[in-house]
Scaffold this active site. Structure first.
Site, PDB file in Angstrom:
ATOM      1  N   ASP A  16       8.042 -69.273  26.772  1.00 47.42           N
ATOM      2  CA  ASP A  16       7.657 -68.475  25.807  1.00 47.42           C
ATOM      3  C   ASP A  16       8.078 -68.996  24.507  1.00 47.42           C
ATOM      4  OD1 ASP A  16       5.915 -66.382  27.723  1.00 47.42           O
ATOM      5  OD2 ASP A  16       8.171 -66.381  28.409  1.00 47.42           O
ATOM      6  N   GLU A 271       5.036 -74.310  31.456  1.00 46.92           N
ATOM      7  CA  GLU A 271       4.096 -74.864  30.574  1.00 46.92           C
ATOM      8  C   GLU A 271       4.672 -75.627  29.457  1.00 46.92           C
ATOM      9  OE1 GLU A 271       1.736 -71.583  28.859  1.00 46.92           O
ATOM     10  OE2 GLU A 271       1.297 -72.503  27.009  1.00 46.92           O
TER      11      GLU A 271
HETATM   12  O1  TRH Z   1      11.355 -72.145  31.300  1.00 43.26           O
HETATM   13  P1  TRH Z   1       9.989 -72.274  31.869  1.00 43.26           P
HETATM   14  O2  TRH Z   1       9.852 -71.954  33.416  1.00 43.26           O
HETATM   15  O3  TRH Z   1       8.977 -71.317  31.140  1.00 43.26           O
HETATM   16  C1  TRH Z   1       8.166 -70.637  32.026  1.00 43.26           C
HETATM   17  C2  TRH Z   1       6.692 -71.134  31.489  1.00 43.26           C
HETATM   18  O4  TRH Z   1       6.583 -71.274  30.088  1.00 43.26           O
HETATM   19  C3  TRH Z   1       5.766 -69.948  32.281  1.00 43.26           C
HETATM   20  O5  TRH Z   1       4.259 -70.404  31.851  1.00 43.26           O
HETATM   21  C4  TRH Z   1       5.932 -68.763  31.717  1.00 43.26           C
HETATM   22  O6  TRH Z   1       5.060 -67.950  32.182  1.00 43.26           O
HETATM   23  C5  TRH Z   1       7.391 -68.026  31.856  1.00 43.26           C
HETATM   24  O7  TRH Z   1       8.386 -69.295  31.433  1.00 43.26           O
HETATM   25  C6  TRH Z   1       7.607 -66.935  31.525  1.00 43.26           C
HETATM   26  O8  TRH Z   1       9.336 -73.576  31.818  1.00 43.26           O
HETATM   27  P2  TRH Z   1       8.977 -74.518  30.333  1.00 43.26           P
HETATM   28  O9  TRH Z   1       7.387 -73.766  29.964  1.00 43.26           O
HETATM   29  O10 TRH Z   1       8.698 -75.725  30.743  1.00 43.26           O
HETATM   30  O11 TRH Z   1       9.740 -74.068  29.407  1.00 43.26           O
HETATM   31  C7  TRH Z   1      10.970 -74.667  29.040  1.00 43.26           C
HETATM   32  C8  TRH Z   1      11.492 -74.879  27.561  1.00 43.26           C
HETATM   33  O12 TRH Z   1      12.759 -75.050  27.734  1.00 43.26           O
HETATM   34  C9  TRH Z   1      10.841 -76.208  26.950  1.00 43.26           C
HETATM   35  O13 TRH Z   1      10.631 -75.633  25.695  1.00 43.26           O
HETATM   36  C10 TRH Z   1      11.931 -77.046  27.010  1.00 43.26           C
HETATM   37  C11 TRH Z   1      13.096 -76.171  26.942  1.00 43.26           C
HETATM   38  N1  TRH Z   1      14.312 -77.011  27.490  1.00 43.26           N
HETATM   39  C12 TRH Z   1      15.454 -77.138  26.560  1.00 43.26           C
HETATM   40  O14 TRH Z   1      15.043 -77.025  25.372  1.00 43.26           O
HETATM   41  N2  TRH Z   1      16.502 -77.821  27.030  1.00 43.26           N
HETATM   42  C13 TRH Z   1      16.819 -77.858  28.434  1.00 43.26           C
HETATM   43  O15 TRH Z   1      17.817 -78.332  28.907  1.00 43.26           O
HETATM   44  C14 TRH Z   1      15.698 -77.692  29.292  1.00 43.26           C
HETATM   45  C15 TRH Z   1      15.858 -77.514  30.821  1.00 43.26           C
HETATM   46  C16 TRH Z   1      14.468 -76.968  28.952  1.00 43.26           C
END
Ligand code: TRH
Length: 375
Positions: A16, A271
């Site tokens: 999010d 996402e």
């Molecule tokens: O963290 P997520 O599992 O987020 C989820 C999804 O958005 C899901 O749809 C939602 O309903 C839920 O949250 C509440 O996975 P996502 O969406 O890939 O988001 C991860 C974010 O973290 C992305 O912006 C990349 C960032 N990130 C970093 O900046 N550094 C890191 O080391 C990692 C592993 C991720």
């Protein structure tokens, strides 16, 4: 200059706030918007933006005003455009401030991403309000021209293309990771707890490829540590036969994006990382956010049917993605997937070019705001 308020509630994880932060930056950088981003859980934000303070009431970062969204919401003036991210429910007194404005603000509920076909029918629809005369509209990201498209900043492709071999070498060094070995396959692992992971780790250890897996903190690292039966702190490496596992720290978001360019195959989730993997032009495997009644598998199937429509090794991709999501054996599916790597990579480039034609989400959102302001 238009003022935008973006409201973000961190449900769990990082998606999010990851999406809202990208949206805020792109609005400011490419559209000259004056953006205020309200976040209820600043510590989550500080993980992906380490320059942020996890407890400041207000702070300015990269031209964006970041405000803590407290339980008792302060009385503030409403902005010209209000983004309610993922139906997070605006504070009552803020809605009252919106109603008091001479000209009603453009109020938009930015929804979660899905490839399901109903999205096209709901994108841009008004959502009638019970207690006020304001109009609120749904805005759905998506994969077709009849949706809002995907977040993609202007210089992204150029930056990715400029990230060549030299930059990649420097990048691995900056992470403290070993240099690439000849013929080695580098894989990113960002997943939720996943029942298929032990089998995949075994398959990688047994070869025939030399694999280094870059493991993100949280569920992926915990499960990897369990499988090796050893502690796995950030920066450490565990080895078994053909497999090396490198434990990553939590990286700032722009560094995470580069990691997707530097790896040969990306396992992503949720996402935002899922979208970024599509812009990385590399083969990827997706684990959707697990939902009750297996709704996430509906999302998986909906995406696969679009993504694989004109993909030559479609079955190899489908089987690997299905196996990663609990439908089939991952060891055989991986063997097939990796045997088709070159063709899958070509397909990923074609897919990204196709998606590019939907226009980027921020551009589409700004145009939509102009339309509703004219109503
Ligand atoms: O963290 P997520 O599992 O987020 C989820 C999804 O958005 C899901 O749809 C939602 O309903 C839920 O949250 C509440 O996975 P996502 O969406 O890939 O988001 C991860 C974010 O973290 C992305 O912006 C990349 C960032 N990130 C970093 O900046 N550094 C890191 O080391 C990692 C592993 C991720």
């Amino acid at each position: 200059m238009r003022r935008w308020d973006i409201f973000c509630k961190v449900v769990d994880n990082f998606g999010d706030v990851g999406v809202c932060w990208r949206l805020a930056r792109q609005l400011a950088d490419e559209h000259g918007a004056d953006v205020r981003l309200w976040i209820d859980r600043l510590p989550s934000f500080a993980r992906l933006c380490p320059t942020a303070s996890p407890d400041a009431e207000a702070q300015r970062i990269e031209g964006i005003e970041i405000c803590r969204w407290p339980v008792e919401f302060p009385n503030v003036e409403a902005a010209d455009v209000v983004i309610e991210a993922f139906a997070c429910q605006l504070p009552e007194n803020y809605i009252a401030a919106m109603s008091r404005r001479g000209e009603a603000p453009a109020w938009i509920n930015l929804e979660y991403l899905s490839a399901e076909s109903w999205v096209e029918g709901c994108h841009r629809l008004p959502s009638p309000q019970m207690n006020n005369s304001l109009a609120k509209y749904f805005f759905f990201p998506g994969f077709t021209r009849r949706t809002g498209g995907l977040l993609r900043e202007r210089g992204l492709s150029a930056a990715r293309d400029a990230f060549g071999e030299t930059a990649e070498g420097d990048f691995w060094r900056s992470l403290g990771a070993p240099a690439r070995r000849e013929g080695e396959l580098r894989v990113l692992l960002f997943c939720y707890e996943n029942a298929a992971l032990p089998e995949l780790l075994r398959r990688w250890a047994e070869g025939p490829e030399t694999v280094t897996v870059f493991v993100t903190p949280g569920a992926a690292a915990d499960q990897t540590a369990d499988w090796f039966g050893e502690p796995f702190s950030a920066g450490s490496i565990l080895r078994k036969s053909m497999l090396s596992a490198f434990s990553l720290p939590y990286l700032p978001q722009p560094i995470f994006d580069r990691l997707l360019w530097a790896c040969d195959v990306n396992f992503v989730r949720g996402e935002d990382s899922f979208v970024r993997a599509q812009w990385a032009d590399r083969p990827f495997v997706w684990q959707p956010y697990p939902q009750s009644e297996e709704t996430h598998l509906v999302k998986l199937d909906a995406f696969l049917s679009r993504y694989l429509e004109s993909c030559e090794p479609a079955e190899a991709v489908r089987q690997c993605w299905n196996a990663w999501n609990g439908r089939g054996g991952i060891a055989t599916a991986w063997t097939d997937f990796i045997a088709n790597r070159a063709a899958i990579e070509r397909h990923c480039k074609d897919w990204a070019n196709l998606l590019d034609q939907t226009g980027d989400l921020v551009h589409n959102l700004v145009s939509f705001v102009l339309e509703i302001e004219d109503l």
